[in-house]
Write a protein that holds these residues in place. Sequence first.
Motif, PDB file in Angstrom:
ATOM      1  N   THR A 113       0.812  -1.216   0.000  1.00 22.25           N
ATOM      2  CA  THR A 113       0.000   0.000   0.000  1.00 22.25           C
ATOM      3  C   THR A 113       0.842   1.261   0.000  1.00 22.25           C
ATOM      4  O   THR A 113       0.358   2.335  -0.362  1.00 22.25           O
ATOM      5  N   ASN A 114       2.103   1.163   0.397  1.00 22.48           N
ATOM      6  CA  ASN A 114       2.982   2.329   0.384  1.00 22.48           C
ATOM      7  C   ASN A 114       3.682   2.380  -0.964  1.00 22.48           C
ATOM      8  O   ASN A 114       4.707   1.720  -1.179  1.00 22.48           O
ATOM      9  N   LEU A 115       3.122   3.128  -1.890  1.00 22.75           N
ATOM     10  CA  LEU A 115       3.651   3.151  -3.256  1.00 22.75           C
ATOM     11  C   LEU A 115       4.641   4.287  -3.477  1.00 22.75           C
ATOM     12  O   LEU A 115       5.051   4.543  -4.602  1.00 22.75           O
ATOM     13  N   THR A 116       5.065   4.940  -2.417  1.00 21.44           N
ATOM     14  CA  THR A 116       5.986   6.067  -2.580  1.00 21.44           C
ATOM     15  C   THR A 116       7.435   5.685  -2.290  1.00 21.44           C
ATOM     16  O   THR A 116       8.361   6.309  -2.804  1.00 21.44           O
ATOM     17  N   GLU A 117       7.648   4.649  -1.470  1.00 13.12           N
ATOM     18  CA  GLU A 117       9.024   4.275  -1.122  1.00 13.12           C
ATOM     19  C   GLU A 117       9.606   3.324  -2.161  1.00 13.12           C
ATOM     20  O   GLU A 117       8.891   2.518  -2.756  1.00 13.12           O
ATOM     21  N   GLN A 118      10.922   3.435  -2.363  1.00 12.63           N
ATOM     22  CA  GLN A 118      11.591   2.593  -3.348  1.00 12.63           C
ATOM     23  C   GLN A 118      11.690   1.152  -2.843  1.00 12.63           C
ATOM     24  O   GLN A 118      11.554   0.217  -3.615  1.00 12.63           O
ATOM     25  N   GLN A 119      11.976   0.992  -1.548  1.00 13.96           N
ATOM     26  CA  GLN A 119      12.156  -0.334  -0.983  1.00 13.96           C
ATOM     27  C   GLN A 119      10.815  -0.873  -0.494  1.00 13.96           C
ATOM     28  O   GLN A 119      10.228  -0.330   0.450  1.00 13.96           O
ATOM     29  N   ALA A 120      10.318  -1.893  -1.122  1.00 15.98           N
ATOM     30  CA  ALA A 120       9.020  -2.457  -0.752  1.00 15.98           C
ATOM     31  C   ALA A 120       9.213  -3.574   0.262  1.00 15.98           C
ATOM     32  O   ALA A 120      10.148  -4.369   0.159  1.00 15.98           O
ATOM     33  N   ARG A 121       8.340  -3.625   1.273  1.00  8.93           N
ATOM     34  CA  ARG A 121       8.354  -4.713   2.249  1.00  8.93           C
ATOM     35  C   ARG A 121       6.950  -4.868   2.821  1.00  8.93           C
ATOM     36  O   ARG A 121       6.135  -3.937   2.752  1.00  8.93           O
ATOM     37  N   TYR A 122       6.701  -6.038   3.366  1.00 11.57           N
ATOM     38  CA  TYR A 122       5.384  -6.291   3.940  1.00 11.57           C
ATOM     39  C   TYR A 122       5.273  -5.601   5.297  1.00 11.57           C
ATOM     40  O   TYR A 122       6.125  -5.799   6.175  1.00 11.57           O
ATOM     41  N   ASP A 123       4.249  -4.780   5.471  1.00  5.61           N
ATOM     42  CA  ASP A 123       4.018  -4.075   6.730  1.00  5.61           C
ATOM     43  C   ASP A 123       2.755  -4.622   7.376  1.00  5.61           C
ATOM     44  O   ASP A 123       1.646  -4.485   6.821  1.00  5.61           O
ATOM     45  N   GLU A 124       2.943  -5.231   8.528  1.00  5.27           N
ATOM     46  CA  GLU A 124       1.818  -5.814   9.260  1.00  5.27           C
ATOM     47  C   GLU A 124       0.805  -4.720   9.620  1.00  5.27           C
ATOM     48  O   GLU A 124       1.176  -3.635  10.082  1.00  5.27           O
ATOM     49  N   GLY A 125      -0.456  -4.977   9.389  1.00  2.00           N
ATOM     50  CA  GLY A 125      -1.500  -4.024   9.712  1.00  2.00           C
ATOM     51  C   GLY A 125      -1.819  -3.045   8.600  1.00  2.00           C
ATOM     52  O   GLY A 125      -2.860  -2.390   8.632  1.00  2.00           O
ATOM     53  N   GLU A 126      -0.889  -2.910   7.640  1.00  4.10           N
ATOM     54  CA  GLU A 126      -1.138  -2.000   6.510  1.00  4.10           C
ATOM     55  C   GLU A 126      -1.347  -2.761   5.206  1.00  4.10           C
ATOM     56  O   GLU A 126      -2.265  -2.464   4.438  1.00  4.10           O
ATOM     57  N   ASP A 127      -0.472  -3.715   4.948  1.00  2.00           N
ATOM     58  CA  ASP A 127      -0.561  -4.492   3.710  1.00  2.00           C
ATOM     59  C   ASP A 127      -1.383  -5.755   3.946  1.00  2.00           C
ATOM     60  O   ASP A 127      -1.575  -6.190   5.085  1.00  2.00           O
ATOM     61  N   THR A 128      -1.819  -6.348   2.871  1.00  4.08           N
ATOM     62  CA  THR A 128      -2.617  -7.581   2.943  1.00  4.08           C
ATOM     63  C   THR A 128      -1.763  -8.749   2.474  1.00  4.08           C
ATOM     64  O   THR A 128      -1.168  -8.708   1.388  1.00  4.08           O
ATOM     65  N   ARG A 129      -1.711  -9.791   3.298  1.00  5.41           N
ATOM     66  CA  ARG A 129      -0.900 -10.967   2.986  1.00  5.41           C
ATOM     67  C   ARG A 129      -1.632 -11.855   1.970  1.00  5.41           C
ATOM     68  O   ARG A 129      -2.853 -11.953   1.974  1.00  5.41           O
ATOM     69  N   GLY A 130      -0.850 -12.502   1.084  1.00  6.97           N
ATOM     70  CA  GLY A 130      -1.421 -13.382   0.086  1.00  6.97           C
ATOM     71  C   GLY A 130      -1.910 -14.691   0.674  1.00  6.97           C
ATOM     72  O   GLY A 130      -1.676 -14.973   1.855  1.00  6.97           O
ATOM     73  N   PRO A 131      -2.579 -15.527  -0.109  1.00 12.29           N
ATOM     74  CA  PRO A 131      -2.863 -15.319  -1.551  1.00 12.29           C
ATOM     75  C   PRO A 131      -3.919 -14.233  -1.792  1.00 12.29           C
ATOM     76  O   PRO A 131      -4.869 -14.111  -1.029  1.00 12.29           O
ATOM     77  N   LEU A 132      -3.680 -13.485  -2.868  1.00  9.27           N
ATOM     78  CA  LEU A 132      -4.552 -12.374  -3.229  1.00  9.27           C
ATOM     79  C   LEU A 132      -5.286 -12.684  -4.533  1.00  9.27           C
ATOM     80  O   LEU A 132      -4.722 -13.309  -5.442  1.00  9.27           O
ATOM     81  N   ILE A 133      -6.500 -12.224  -4.610  1.00  5.78           N
ATOM     82  CA  ILE A 133      -7.314 -12.458  -5.814  1.00  5.78           C
ATOM     83  C   ILE A 133      -6.977 -11.393  -6.851  1.00  5.78           C
ATOM     84  O   ILE A 133      -7.002 -10.192  -6.573  1.00  5.78           O
ATOM     85  N   LEU A 134      -6.672 -11.843  -8.086  1.00 10.20           N
ATOM     86  CA  LEU A 134      -6.410 -10.918  -9.189  1.00 10.20           C
ATOM     87  C   LEU A 134      -7.551 -10.887 -10.195  1.00 10.20           C
ATOM     88  O   LEU A 134      -7.609  -9.981 -11.030  1.00 10.20           O
TER      89      LEU A 134
END
Length: 518
Positions: A396-417
Amino acid sequence: MMDSLRRGAPYLAGVGIVAVLLSIAARVLGSEPPWLPEALLSLGVVLVISYALLRPREVVAALTGRRARYGGNALLLSVAFLGILTTVNILSDRHHKRFDLTESKQYTLSQETIQILQSLERPVKVTGFFTPGDPRQTDVEDLLKEYAYHSDQFTYEFVDPEQRPGEARRLGVTSYGVLVFQSGDKRQQTFGLDEEDLTSALLKVSRDEQKVVYFTTGHKERNPEGFQSADYGNVGRILGMDNYNVELLNLATITDTIPADAAAIVVASPQVSFSPDEISLLDKWLEAGGRLMILADPPARRGEEDPMAAFSEMLKKWGIRLRDDLVLDPASAFFGDAASPLVTRYRFSTITKDLGGLTSFFPLARSIEQVTPELPEEDLVFTPLIETSRDSWGETNLTEQQARYDEGEDTRGPLILAITVEYRERGSRLIVFGDSDFASNAILNSVRGAFGNADLFRNSVNWLAEEEALIAIGPKPPDIRTMQPLTPAQQKLIFYGTVIFLPLIVLALGGAVWWERR
């Protein structure tokens, strides 16, 4: 007198056998005059019988002696052997199986073509107009044989337009190398000679109705008639091959309702928001039994307007929410690009049932969440089509160059596409993709024939239009092989090997045998 005839009897029998053989040859070759075979056969039979009358003891001895018994056994075995060969040939002709041993399965028809052939309800005849010796005729005849093998309703013939100009005029043929498909009063010409072209022509003459698929326009959507890398020109061509009429639809110009001939409507990643009236028009049409596909890309940056936000209330009504995230899947990515999730296993559905073994990937996708619908939930059928791996997450944080999973903010997979929703009571069908790049010209041109992206889109439209017979793996593009020239070292090896070394080996073996036997 009789003694002279008895001495000459073997010669008479020999001439009689020769006459019988000449009679058979004359009949096979079509002799002129036509009475000659019968005359030779009569003469031969008379001469052979005369031998038996002139030398009866020798005939009796030949039929009852040891040689006759051995000969009879050999004849019996020969007849039995020929009988077995004949039986095997008859059985193999009536119950045979074909194998395509080419590396790329060049002579194996696609499942889609086979399903179309097996669903033919009336005869289809193909007439090919080629000059004698045209090498294209051999290639296309191999392909037409495969078509005829799968359907008794499919026949074909080849015509030399110089020998039968009247047939060419009757079918409106003015040049060589064309195939004319006919079924009832419908006729379709094609100059393309690969499976895609033939199956497309077959569909056009065998179907009574040409369904219309509309792509919305006016909001910077992907264009099914465009040839830019972001457009959907390849998708439009593929749908045209499946006998769809692809049209553009500007909802802002509609004052009443959606065109009645719309088999499906595609909203392909608008860059400008739809107006509330346009959304309402689509929603009413869908709820009344319409068929809609929505392809949505993630918002470019946080804080920027999301054009798909205008659909949020409508999608919520159908139990779907588009998350504001970017799906990352390092464990299953296209050539290491975590932002391009790659899928090799599909949830079973009518759309994906034939995609097993094919790979699809989705560059820059957003995830889809299933929520409580406003419509009666018991009347809706949800089917997730595409899911990422368990190691993926929705960033969900699309502004930072380094992407990582953030508990409570991002959604863990499997994700529906991708997900489908059916409102069976009214016949409504909805497909939502969290990505639109997977069917763009840039992607389909780069992975032509090697991935399942095109088949996934084609099957989705066929499902919307209730063309289940077309839901399968489409025809493969023709296999183009190039012959690599031999290197100088390879040329020398072949020359010395065949001209010098092999003869020397034969001479050496001959000399060794001579030395051993001298």
